[in-house]
Scaffold this active site. Structure first.
Site, short mmCIF file in Angstrom:
data_model
loop_
_atom_site.label_atom_id
_atom_site.label_comp_id
_atom_site.label_asym_id
_atom_site.label_seq_id
_atom_site.Cartn_x
_atom_site.Cartn_y
_atom_site.Cartn_z
N GLY A 12 0.83 -1.21 0.00
CA GLY A 12 0.00 0.00 0.00
C GLY A 12 0.86 1.25 0.00
N ASP A 13 0.21 2.38 -0.17
CA ASP A 13 0.89 3.69 -0.15
C ASP A 13 1.93 3.85 -1.25
OD1 ASP A 13 -0.54 4.19 2.22
OD2 ASP A 13 1.03 3.22 3.40
N LYS A 16 -0.58 5.19 -5.78
CA LYS A 16 -1.58 4.79 -6.79
C LYS A 16 -2.49 5.95 -7.17
CE LYS A 16 -3.23 1.72 -3.95
NZ LYS A 16 -2.22 1.68 -2.92
N GLY A 40 -6.04 5.66 2.02
CA GLY A 40 -5.90 7.11 2.08
C GLY A 40 -5.08 7.56 0.89
N HIS A 41 -5.72 8.28 -0.02
CA HIS A 41 -5.04 8.74 -1.23
C HIS A 41 -4.93 10.24 -1.18
CE1 HIS A 41 -5.73 4.84 -2.75
NE2 HIS A 41 -6.89 5.03 -3.31
N THR A 128 -5.80 -0.22 10.63
CA THR A 128 -6.14 1.21 10.65
C THR A 128 -7.28 1.48 11.64
OG1 THR A 128 -7.70 0.88 8.84
CG2 THR A 128 -5.47 1.52 8.22
N ARG A 142 -21.90 -14.04 6.29
CA ARG A 142 -23.32 -13.75 5.96
C ARG A 142 -24.07 -13.13 7.13
NH1 ARG A 142 -23.54 -19.59 3.48
NH2 ARG A 142 -22.18 -19.74 5.27
N GLN A 224 -4.96 -0.29 -1.11
CA GLN A 224 -3.92 -1.10 -0.43
C GLN A 224 -2.93 -1.65 -1.47
OE1 GLN A 224 -7.44 -1.85 0.76
NE2 GLN A 224 -6.99 -0.05 1.96
N THR A 239 -4.72 -6.89 4.85
CA THR A 239 -6.07 -6.37 4.98
C THR A 239 -7.04 -7.50 4.67
OG1 THR A 239 -7.49 -4.49 4.47
CG2 THR A 239 -6.26 -5.43 2.61
N THR A 299 -1.41 8.50 5.52
CA THR A 299 -2.47 9.49 5.24
C THR A 299 -3.67 9.25 6.15
OG1 THR A 299 -1.85 9.23 2.93
CG2 THR A 299 -3.83 10.50 3.34
N THR A 301 -3.69 7.28 9.14
CA THR A 301 -3.42 7.16 10.57
C THR A 301 -2.28 8.07 11.05
OG1 THR A 301 -1.88 5.37 10.14
CG2 THR A 301 -4.16 4.74 10.62
N ARG A 303 0.73 7.38 11.01
CA ARG A 303 1.84 6.57 11.54
C ARG A 303 3.07 6.67 10.64
NH1 ARG A 303 -0.87 0.71 11.98
NH2 ARG A 303 -1.86 1.45 10.09
N ASP A 333 12.36 10.56 -7.23
CA ASP A 333 13.05 11.80 -6.83
C ASP A 333 13.55 11.76 -5.39
OD1 ASP A 333 10.10 11.79 -6.69
OD2 ASP A 333 10.41 13.56 -5.44
#
Ligand code: IMP
Length: 431
Positions: A12-13, A16, A40-41, A128, A142, A224, A239, A299, A301, A303, A333
C-alpha cells in the site's frame, strides 16, 4: 478494449492515487473495487491537496462515471465527511455512484477492530482501526448488511433479528463492550439510508452492460497493495480484501475477460505501515533518510511508515499473483541525493545459506531471511523537472532498466514529483 487496473504492488501507499488520477483523464469510467476507508489517497492538483478514502479520485474530472463496487466496505459517516468536503470544495459528485451490493461498516465493527488491536499485544496486526476486518468477516459469514438492505424495512428488520442476538452476545461476552438494541440499529440504518440515497445505483447492471457494449474505457482503482491481499499477502498481517487484479473482477461486477492491462504501482523503494515481515526494511539512518525525504507518514493514521530498499524478489511475486503487465515507478526523486542505491535480488536463509530467488510465502521463516543486494550508483542531481526519459540522468535510467530486467515487466510510467505534471508517461494504456 483498453480496460486497465491500477494496483499497488507493495504494502500500500505506493502512490496509486497519482497514477489513477492521471489516467482517469483518459478513461470514461473509474471503478473502486475493494477496501474501505482504510485507504488514504492524496492527489495534488494546482498545489491543492485532495484527500480520498473511498471516493475514486476520478471525480476531480468532469463527466466520468465513478463507481464504488460491490467488493468495497463503506463506513457511512466517513463517506459523508468525504463527500461533504468535496462538495464544499466545488467538486461535482453527480456522476459518483455506489453499488447497492457494497457492504456497510457498522458501529460495532469499528468497536471490535479497536478492541482486538488493543488486546492482541505482540500479535497485533497494526490495522487502521476502521472496522475493515470485522466488516469483511461479517460479509463472508453472511452476518453483514449490504446497502440495498437499508431500503427494505421488512428485510432490514428480519436481518437485524438474525444478526443482533449473536452479535450482542459476542460484543458483551467476548469483547466486553457496548451492545446495540434493535431500535438503536434501526436509527443508524435510517440515517445511513439518507447518507447513501443520492449515490445508490440500482441500475448498475444495465449501466455496466452498456459501458462494455459501447467499449468505453474503464479504469479499475485498487486500494492497499498486493502484499496486503488476504490470500496472497503476508497473512495475517494483511487487509481483509483482494487488492490483486483478480479482485477488480469480483469487486466491480465486470469479469476478468474485460481486463487488458494491469499497472503495478511501486515506489522506487518500499514502505509498510503496521506489523508484519519486511525483508529489506532499513532500521538505520538510511531508512530514516528515506522516511524524511519521502514524507513517509500514513495518510489515514499518521503513523511513520517503515522504509526499505526496492525488493525485486517481492516485486516478481507481485507480477505473478497480481497479474501485472507493466510498472509505474513513483517517488524516484526521493533518491536525488543518494550516493548509491541497493536493490534486493535474492533472500538468503541465515540458518543454512540457502538462496531464494522466488518469494517464499511462508512468512514464519522470514525472520531468518536477509536480503542479497546489488548496488547501483545514484545520480546526485534533481530529476524532478525531467519531462522525458531522455531527460532523466543516466544513472536513473540505469536504475529503472535494472528494475525492469529483474522484475520482468516494463516500466511505463515514472513519477518524479507530487504534481500531476511531474510524471513521465512512456505509454498511456488508454491511448
Ligand atoms: P486494515 O485494512 O485496517 O484491517 O489493516 C490491515 C493492514 O493493512 C495493516 O497493516 C494496515 O496498516 C494495512 N493497510 C490498510 N490500508 C492501508 C493503506 O491504504 N495503505 C497502507 N497500508 C494499509
Amino acid at each position: 478494449m483498453k480496460n486497465t487496473v491500477v494496483v499497488g504492488a507493495q504494502w500500500g501507499d505506493e502512490g496509486k492515487a497519482k497514477i489513477t488520477d492521471l489516467l482517469a483523464e483518459y478513461a470514461d469510467v473509474i471503478i473502486r473495487y475493494q477496501g474501505g476507508c482504510n485507504a488514504g489517497h492524496t492527489v495534488v492538483v494546482n498545489n491543492e491537496k485532495y484527500k480520498f478514502h473511498l471516493v475514486p479520485s476520478g471525480v476531480l474530472y468532469k463527466n466520468k462515471f465513478c463507481f464504488i463496487g460491490a467488493g468495497t466496505v463503506i463506513h457511512p459517516e466517513t463517506f459523508l465527511e468525504e463527500t461533504t468536503e468535496l462538495i464544499e470544495r466545488g467538486v461535482d459528485l453527480s456522476s459518483l455512484k455506489i453499488s447497492p451490493l457494497a457492504s456497510i461498516t457498522l458501529p460495532y465493527h469499528i468497536d471490535i477492530d479497536g478492541i482486538s488491536e488493543s488486546n492482541s499485544g505482540k500479535n497485533k496486526i497494526g490495522t487502521t482501526k476502521k472496522g475493515i476486518g470485522p466488516t469483511y468477516s461479517d460479509k463472508i459469514g453472511r452476518y453483514g448488511l449490504k446497502i440495498q438492505d437499508l431500503y427494505d424495512e421488512e428485510l432490514l428488520n428480519s436481518r437485524l433479528d438474525a444478526i443482533l442476538p449473536l452479535k450482542n452476545k459476542m460484543l458483551k461476552e467476548v469483547f466486553g463492550t457496548k451492545t446495540y438494541t434493535k431500535e438503536e440499529m434501526l436509527q443508524y440504518c435510517k440515517k445511513y439510508a439518507e447518507i447513501f440515497r443520492p449515490y445508490v445505483y440500482n441500475e448498475w447492471v444495465s449501466k455496466l452492460s452498456g459501458i462494455l457494449k459501447d467499449d468505453k474505457k474503464i479504469l479499475f482503482e485498487g486500494a492497499q497493495g498486493i502484499m496486503l491481499d488476504i490470500d496472497y499477502g503476508t497473512y495475517p498481517f494483511v487487509t481483509s480484501s483482494n487488492p490483486i487484479a483478480g479482485g477488480a473482477a469480483t469487486g466491480s461486477g465486470i469479469g476478468p475477460t474485460h481486463i487488458e492491462n494491469v499497472i503495478g504501482v511501486t515506489k522506487a523503494y518500499i514502505t509498510r505501515v503496521g506489523e508484519g515481515p519486511f525483508v529489506t526494511e532499513l532500521t538505520d539512518e538510511i531508512g530514516e533518510k528515506i522516511r524524511n525525504i519521502g514524507g513517509e507518514f500514513g495518510t489515514t493514521t499518521g503513523r511513520p511508515r517503515r522504509c526499505g530498499w526496492f525488493d525485486a524478489v517481492l516485486s516478481k511475486y507481485c507480477v505473478l499473483v497480481g497479474g501485472l503487465t507493466q510498472m509505474a515507478i513513483t517517488k524516484i526523486d526521493v533518491f536525488n541525493d543518494f550516493d548509491e542505491l541497493k536493490i534486493c535480488i535474492a533472500y538468503k536463509d541465515i540458518r543454512n545459506g540457502k538462496i531464494y530467488k522466488d518469494y517464499p510465502t511462508n512468512i514464519n521463516m522470514h525472520k531468518y531471511l536477509e536480503p542479497v543486494y546489488e548496488t547501483l550508483k545514484g545520480w546526485k542531481s534533481n530529476l524532478s523537472d525531467a519531462k522525458t526519459w531522455e531527460e532523466l540522468p543516466l544513472n536513473a535510467q540505469k536504475y529503472l532498466k535494472r528494475l525492469e530486467e529483474l522484475v520482468g515487466i516494463p516500466v511505463k510510467i515514472i513519477s518524479v514529483g507530487a504534481e500531476r505534471e511531474q510524471t513521465i508517461i512512456l505509454e498511456n494504456p488508454f491511448k
